[in-house]
Write a protein that holds these residues in place. Structure first.
Motif, PDB file in Angstrom:
ATOM      1  N   THR A  64       0.852  -1.178   0.000  1.00 25.31           N
ATOM      2  CA  THR A  64       0.000   0.000   0.000  1.00 25.31           C
ATOM      3  C   THR A  64       0.892   1.233   0.000  1.00 25.31           C
ATOM      4  O   THR A  64       1.884   1.286   0.720  1.00 25.31           O
ATOM      5  CB  THR A  64      -0.908   0.025   1.246  1.00 25.31           C
ATOM      6  N   PHE A  65       0.538   2.231  -0.821  1.00 32.85           N
ATOM      7  CA  PHE A  65       1.289   3.471  -0.913  1.00 32.85           C
ATOM      8  C   PHE A  65       0.355   4.632  -0.606  1.00 32.85           C
ATOM      9  O   PHE A  65      -0.760   4.690  -1.122  1.00 32.85           O
ATOM     10  CB  PHE A  65       1.880   3.643  -2.313  1.00 32.85           C
ATOM     11  N   PHE A  66       0.840   5.571   0.225  1.00 30.94           N
ATOM     12  CA  PHE A  66       0.078   6.770   0.565  1.00 30.94           C
ATOM     13  C   PHE A  66       0.752   7.978  -0.081  1.00 30.94           C
ATOM     14  O   PHE A  66       1.974   8.112  -0.031  1.00 30.94           O
ATOM     15  CB  PHE A  66       0.022   6.976   2.080  1.00 30.94           C
ATOM     16  N   VAL A  67      -0.051   8.852  -0.685  1.00 27.31           N
ATOM     17  CA  VAL A  67       0.464  10.058  -1.329  1.00 27.31           C
ATOM     18  C   VAL A  67      -0.080  11.268  -0.580  1.00 27.31           C
ATOM     19  O   VAL A  67      -1.293  11.442  -0.480  1.00 27.31           O
ATOM     20  CB  VAL A  67       0.035  10.124  -2.816  1.00 27.31           C
ATOM     21  N   GLU A  68       0.841  12.074  -0.050  1.00 26.11           N
ATOM     22  CA  GLU A  68       0.485  13.330   0.610  1.00 26.11           C
ATOM     23  C   GLU A  68       0.948  14.477  -0.269  1.00 26.11           C
ATOM     24  O   GLU A  68       2.072  14.461  -0.765  1.00 26.11           O
ATOM     25  CB  GLU A  68       1.174  13.461   1.960  1.00 26.11           C
TER      26      GLU A  68
END
Length: 165
Positions: A64-68
Motif C-alpha cells: 500500500t502506498f500513501f500520497v500526501e
C-alpha cells in the motif's frame, strides 16, 4: 496547459531523478529513501520545498502506498488480493483515473473534469513519462500520482522477481 517529463535513472539506488519541462528545465526533484523503513519518496520544487511525500506502508499484507500533497493525504494505491494477475486500486477523493494506468497511459479527472494525462514514452533508456497538466494547481498531485504508480510497479517487479505474490 503544461507538459512535464519524468525520466528515472535506471541504476539509481536511492531513487533520485528529476521532473523537467519542455525546455528541459528541472521543475521537481524526487528522492527516495535508501535503506529506510518505511520507504519514502520526497518530491521537492526548485526552491527545495517539499510539495509531496509518497510512503510505502510497512508491515502490510499487501503493498500500500500513501500520497500526501502539501501535508494532506490525497491518494492511496493498494494491491488487491488476486491469484492470477497483479491488481491495484487507486483511492482518492474526487479523483478518478481512467485508462491503462498500470502501463502508464491514462487520464486523470477531478469531479469528472480532465485535469491531466500521462503517457509512457517508448524506446528510451529507463522509464520515461510525458505528463500533460490541464489544471496548474493540480500539478503536484499529478506528478506524485505518476511517481506513486511507478513505485507500486517497482514493488510488484521486486516481489515477482523474489517469487512472492
Amino acid at each position: 496547459m503544461r507538459q512535464l517529463y519524468i525520466k528515472q535513472k535506471v541504476f539509481s539506488l536511492s531513487g533520485k531523478f528529476s521532473v523537467k519541462d519542455q525546455e528541459e528545465n528541472e521543475v521537481y526533484f524526487v528522492e527516495g529513501s535508501f535503506m529506510q523503513i518505511p520507504k519514502t519518496f520526497s518530491i521537492m520544487d526548485v526552491a527545495c520545498q517539499e510539495v509531496a511525500m509518497i510512503t510505502k506502508k510497512t508491515f502490510s499484507f499487501l503493498p500500500t502506498f500513501f500520497v500526501e500533497v502539501h501535508g494532506q493525504e490525497m491518494v492511496t494505491i493498494k494491491k488487491e488480493f488476486s491469484f492470477l494477475k497483479a491488481r491495484y486500486s487507486i483511492d482518492a477523493a474526487g479523483i478518478e483515473v481512467q485508462g491503462n494506468w498500470w502501463d502508464m497511459d491514462f487520464e486523470v479527472y477531478r469531479n469528472e473534469e480532465l485535469i491531466g494525462a500521462v503517457s509512457k514514452k517508448w524506446f528510451t533508456w529507463g522509464d520515461s513519462y510525458q505528463l500533460i497538466i490541464v489544471e496548474d494547481e493540480m500539478e503536484p498531485l499529478l506528478v506524485s500520482l505518476v511517481v506513486a504508480i511507478d513505485c507500486a510497479k517497482a514493488a510488484q517487479s521486486a516481489t515477482a522477481a523474489g517469487g512472492g505474490a
